[in-house]
Design a protein around this motif. Structure first.
Motif, PDB file in Angstrom:
ATOM      1  N   ARG A 206       0.852  -1.185   0.000  1.00 50.95           N
ATOM      2  CA  ARG A 206       0.000   0.000   0.000  1.00 50.95           C
ATOM      3  C   ARG A 206       0.891   1.239   0.000  1.00 50.95           C
ATOM      4  N   PRO A 207       1.560   1.494  -1.121  1.00 53.99           N
ATOM      5  CA  PRO A 207       2.485   2.631  -1.166  1.00 53.99           C
ATOM      6  C   PRO A 207       1.789   3.956  -0.875  1.00 53.99           C
ATOM      7  N   LEU A 208       2.494   4.816  -0.162  1.00 51.45           N
ATOM      8  CA  LEU A 208       2.004   6.176   0.039  1.00 51.45           C
ATOM      9  C   LEU A 208       2.077   6.902  -1.290  1.00 51.45           C
ATOM     10  N   MET A 209       1.025   7.601  -1.643  1.00 53.17           N
ATOM     11  CA  MET A 209       0.999   8.303  -2.917  1.00 53.17           C
ATOM     12  C   MET A 209       1.705   9.648  -2.770  1.00 53.17           C
ATOM     13  N   PRO A 210       2.840   9.829  -3.420  1.00 57.27           N
ATOM     14  CA  PRO A 210       3.565  11.101  -3.295  1.00 57.27           C
ATOM     15  C   PRO A 210       2.734  12.280  -3.787  1.00 57.27           C
ATOM     16  N   LYS A 211       2.776  13.366  -3.032  1.00 52.69           N
ATOM     17  CA  LYS A 211       2.062  14.584  -3.391  1.00 52.69           C
ATOM     18  C   LYS A 211       3.048  15.730  -3.511  1.00 52.69           C
ATOM     19  N   ALA A 212       2.757  16.647  -4.393  1.00 49.16           N
ATOM     20  CA  ALA A 212       3.683  17.750  -4.660  1.00 49.16           C
ATOM     21  C   ALA A 212       3.970  18.576  -3.415  1.00 49.16           C
ATOM     22  N   ALA A 232      10.304  14.032   5.971  1.00 51.65           N
ATOM     23  CA  ALA A 232      11.152  13.488   7.031  1.00 51.65           C
ATOM     24  C   ALA A 232      12.495  13.007   6.505  1.00 51.65           C
ATOM     25  N   GLY A 233      12.727  13.166   5.196  1.00 49.94           N
ATOM     26  CA  GLY A 233      14.002  12.765   4.625  1.00 49.94           C
ATOM     27  C   GLY A 233      14.087  11.297   4.253  1.00 49.94           C
ATOM     28  N   GLU A 234      12.943  10.611   4.187  1.00 47.64           N
ATOM     29  CA  GLU A 234      12.904   9.199   3.827  1.00 47.64           C
ATOM     30  C   GLU A 234      12.564   9.060   2.345  1.00 47.64           C
ATOM     31  N   PRO A 235      12.829   7.892   1.742  1.00 44.69           N
ATOM     32  CA  PRO A 235      12.465   7.705   0.336  1.00 44.69           C
ATOM     33  C   PRO A 235      10.986   7.971   0.104  1.00 44.69           C
ATOM     34  N   ALA A 236      10.675   8.750  -0.898  1.00 42.94           N
ATOM     35  CA  ALA A 236       9.283   9.117  -1.172  1.00 42.94           C
ATOM     36  C   ALA A 236       8.459   7.922  -1.610  1.00 42.94           C
ATOM     37  N   LEU A 237       9.110   6.952  -2.249  1.00 40.58           N
ATOM     38  CA  LEU A 237       8.415   5.761  -2.722  1.00 40.58           C
ATOM     39  C   LEU A 237       8.565   4.681  -1.653  1.00 40.58           C
ATOM     40  N   GLN A 238       7.527   4.488  -0.856  1.00 43.49           N
ATOM     41  CA  GLN A 238       7.583   3.536   0.247  1.00 43.49           C
ATOM     42  C   GLN A 238       6.195   3.011   0.553  1.00 43.49           C
ATOM     43  N   SER A 239       6.170   1.868   1.237  1.00 36.71           N
ATOM     44  CA  SER A 239       4.905   1.247   1.616  1.00 36.71           C
ATOM     45  C   SER A 239       5.011   0.693   3.023  1.00 36.71           C
ATOM     46  N   PRO A 240       4.068   1.036   3.902  1.00 32.63           N
ATOM     47  CA  PRO A 240       4.048   0.392   5.217  1.00 32.63           C
ATOM     48  C   PRO A 240       3.706  -1.084   5.064  1.00 32.63           C
ATOM     49  N   LEU A 241       4.265  -1.922   5.945  1.00 31.15           N
ATOM     50  CA  LEU A 241       4.012  -3.354   5.912  1.00 31.15           C
ATOM     51  C   LEU A 241       3.220  -3.775   7.145  1.00 31.15           C
ATOM     52  N   ALA A 242       2.552  -4.894   7.028  1.00 31.66           N
ATOM     53  CA  ALA A 242       1.687  -5.351   8.108  1.00 31.66           C
ATOM     54  C   ALA A 242       2.452  -5.637   9.393  1.00 31.66           C
ATOM     55  N   ASP A 243       3.733  -5.979   9.282  1.00 31.39           N
ATOM     56  CA  ASP A 243       4.518  -6.295  10.475  1.00 31.39           C
ATOM     57  C   ASP A 243       5.093  -5.056  11.151  1.00 31.39           C
ATOM     58  N   GLY A 244       4.711  -3.888  10.668  1.00 32.37           N
ATOM     59  CA  GLY A 244       5.198  -2.645  11.249  1.00 32.37           C
ATOM     60  C   GLY A 244       6.409  -2.069  10.553  1.00 32.37           C
TER      61      GLY A 244
END
Length: 264
Positions: A206-212, A232-244
């Motif tokens: 469930r990737p976070l959808m990057p916004k301008a 926060a300085g993290e990669p913009a293309l990322q997805s939270p996982l069920a295990d946290g």
């Protein structure tokens, strides 16, 4: 490839960042004091610019100068290592090709962030990577909307368990990584494809959808690449996982004739 050229960054009592040829590659902090990684795809034939940054600003944020009073126990070291075959990337088991150290004496005051630079000739011949010839992006802020839309397309593919949009956008990156490490390109692409598909099958991405308005484009490599980050300085293309945990896909974009390419 039997031997890898590796960057090793260590710090005590301070945060530090390693920059090679204008690209920030590793960062240490309170919870991570040693970082090692292979660096072939950022290394040039001939002179290479190496930087050790002490107490760097958060990624993508402007620096706020402030004095640091040394207690004599703070320090940082950046090394480029060529480990022996089958050995870990540690100075005791490797040839040190370059080293930069920072260790002020007690009661010495240094304005932070502080940068120590040197130019290093490396005895390794690599191809001329494409990112070296990418045009400089004069105004990254003007690209925010287009970059966000581009990243949204990649995120949408990942949300469907489909790695193909990212594979197509990063085709040149995969080609150069295979060349840099003498891998088979088809094998590398196949492993990435299977990894994304298996990950999505086990716990849907469930990737976070990057916004301008929540996207940082950090110019690196002299402005030829734009590193895509969250506030926060993290990669913009990322997805939270069920295990946290989180799945992340770091992306550095080149903008060539109005089109984005993932070159690193």
């Amino acid at each position: 490839m039997e031997r890898l050229l590796v960057l090793r960054l260590e710090s005590v009592g301070v945060s530090a960042e390693a920059v090679l040829n204008g690209v920030p590659l590793a960062r240490t902090g309170p919870t991570r004091r040693v970082v090692t990684l292979p660096i072939h795809e950022y290394t040039l034939a001939g002179a290479n610019d190496v930087e050790l940054v002490i107490e760097p600003a958060p990624p993508g944020q402007p620096a706020s100068p402030q004095p640091l009073l040394s207690d004599g126990k703070q320090g940082a070291t950046l090394r480029l290592l060529l480990p022996r075959v089958g050995q870990v990337a540690h100075p005791a088991n490797a040839r040190t090709l370059a080293e930069i150290s920072w260790a002020p004496v007690a009661d010495e005051v240094t304005e932070m962030p502080a940068t120590v630079r040197r130019s290093v000739e490396l005895p390794i011949a690599f191809a001329r990577w494409r990112w070296l010839d990418a045009p400089v992006v004069a105004d990254p802020g003007a690209c925010l909307g287009a970059a966000a839309a581009f990243l949204q397309g990649l995120a949408l593919g990942l949300a469907r368990g489909d790695p193909e949009p990212l594979l197509m956008a990063a085709r040149l990156r995969f080609e150069e990584l295979a060349q840099a490490y003498q891998h088979d390109l088809a094998d590398d692409v196949g492993r990435f494809r299977v990894h994304v598909q298996q990950q999505h099958a086990s716990q849907p991405l469930r990737p976070l959808m990057p916004k301008a308005d929540a996207l940082l484009l950090r110019p690196v490599a002299g402005g030829r690449l734009l590193e895509c980050l969250t506030p926060a300085g993290e990669p913009a293309l990322q997805s939270p996982l069920a295990d946290g945990g989180r799945a992340t896909w770091p992306v550095r974009l080149a903008l060539i004739e109005g089109r984005f390419y993932v070159l690193r």
